[in-house]
Design a protein around this motif. Sequence first.
Motif, PDB file in Angstrom:
ATOM      1  N   LEU A  34      -3.030  11.825  16.718  1.00 10.45           N
ATOM      2  CA  LEU A  34      -1.648  11.818  16.270  1.00 10.45           C
ATOM      3  C   LEU A  34      -1.140  10.386  16.107  1.00 10.45           C
ATOM      4  CD1 LEU A  34       0.807  13.626  15.632  1.00 10.45           C
ATOM      5  CD2 LEU A  34       1.454  13.378  18.014  1.00 10.45           C
ATOM      6  N   PHE A  35      -1.477   9.512  17.041  1.00 13.11           N
ATOM      7  CA  PHE A  35      -1.061   8.121  16.947  1.00 13.11           C
ATOM      8  C   PHE A  35      -1.697   7.429  15.743  1.00 13.11           C
ATOM      9  CE2 PHE A  35      -1.551   3.588  17.840  1.00 13.11           C
ATOM     10  CZ  PHE A  35      -0.230   3.249  17.992  1.00 13.11           C
ATOM     11  N   PHE A  40      -0.963   5.015  10.279  1.00 15.47           N
ATOM     12  CA  PHE A  40      -1.282   4.840   8.862  1.00 15.47           C
ATOM     13  C   PHE A  40      -0.213   5.385   7.928  1.00 15.47           C
ATOM     14  CE2 PHE A  40      -5.587   4.099  10.460  1.00 15.47           C
ATOM     15  CZ  PHE A  40      -5.881   2.946   9.759  1.00 15.47           C
ATOM     16  N   LEU A  41       0.575   6.355   8.369  1.00 16.12           N
ATOM     17  CA  LEU A  41       1.599   6.926   7.497  1.00 16.12           C
ATOM     18  C   LEU A  41       2.971   6.287   7.667  1.00 16.12           C
ATOM     19  CD1 LEU A  41       0.760  10.736   7.606  1.00 16.12           C
ATOM     20  CD2 LEU A  41       0.247   9.085   5.812  1.00 16.12           C
ATOM     21  N   MET A  42       3.247   5.691   8.813  1.00 13.18           N
ATOM     22  CA  MET A  42       4.591   5.180   9.066  1.00 13.18           C
ATOM     23  C   MET A  42       4.614   3.677   9.376  1.00 13.18           C
ATOM     24  SD  MET A  42       6.672   7.876   9.008  1.00 13.18           S
ATOM     25  CE  MET A  42       8.049   7.521  10.038  1.00 13.18           C
ATOM     26  N   ILE A  43       3.868   3.244  10.342  1.00 13.37           N
ATOM     27  CA  ILE A  43       3.981   1.872  10.838  1.00 13.37           C
ATOM     28  C   ILE A  43       3.403   0.865   9.839  1.00 13.37           C
ATOM     29  CG2 ILE A  43       3.285   0.293  12.675  1.00 13.37           C
ATOM     30  CD1 ILE A  43       3.301   2.729  14.556  1.00 13.37           C
ATOM     31  N   MET A  47       5.363  -2.240   7.817  1.00  5.02           N
ATOM     32  CA  MET A  47       5.022  -3.641   8.046  1.00  5.02           C
ATOM     33  C   MET A  47       4.693  -4.332   6.720  1.00  5.02           C
ATOM     34  SD  MET A  47       2.847  -3.260  11.618  1.00  5.02           S
ATOM     35  CE  MET A  47       1.679  -4.446  11.104  1.00  5.02           C
ATOM     36  N   LYS A  48       4.049  -3.620   5.809  1.00  5.55           N
ATOM     37  CA  LYS A  48       3.719  -4.184   4.500  1.00  5.55           C
ATOM     38  C   LYS A  48       4.989  -4.481   3.706  1.00  5.55           C
ATOM     39  CE  LYS A  48       0.930  -3.263   0.425  1.00  5.55           C
ATOM     40  NZ  LYS A  48       0.099  -2.286  -0.288  1.00  5.55           N
ATOM     41  N   ARG A  49       5.965  -3.551   3.731  1.00  7.14           N
ATOM     42  CA  ARG A  49       7.234  -3.776   3.023  1.00  7.14           C
ATOM     43  C   ARG A  49       7.984  -4.965   3.614  1.00  7.14           C
ATOM     44  NH1 ARG A  49       7.365   1.887   2.674  1.00  7.14           N
ATOM     45  NH2 ARG A  49       8.478   2.062   4.645  1.00  7.14           N
TER      46      ARG A  49
END
Length: 113
Positions: A34-35, A40-43, A47-49
């Motif tokens: 889950l982590f 990969f879907l949220m964090i 960070m890239k944006r």
Amino acid sequence: MNLPMSFVIAQAAPAAAGAQAPNPLMTFLPLILLFVVFYFLMIRPQMKRQKEHRNMVAALSKGDEVVTNGGIAGKVDEVGESFITVEIAPNVKIKLQKGAVQQVLPKGTLKSS
């Protein structure tokens, strides 16, 4: 058919005695998965944006046409350490924080509007 309680317990005891303790890795595997999915879907995309926005703000220079978070479009007149001055109309200038710039427009965009 009523069975005495001691018979039921006697039947259940050998099954419980032969049971092994669950593997700790298998216990935490769903949480770990889950982590990883959350990362990969949220964090990571967030960070890239943030990195792209930081680079865009660092590259601001005089003459760039920008849009602020509030939707105000104008031309950068002066760039300071943490503030910029944006001309939004002839002889109308506002001072904003660099972080308030949402987007840098292509040159000539404001003249065609």
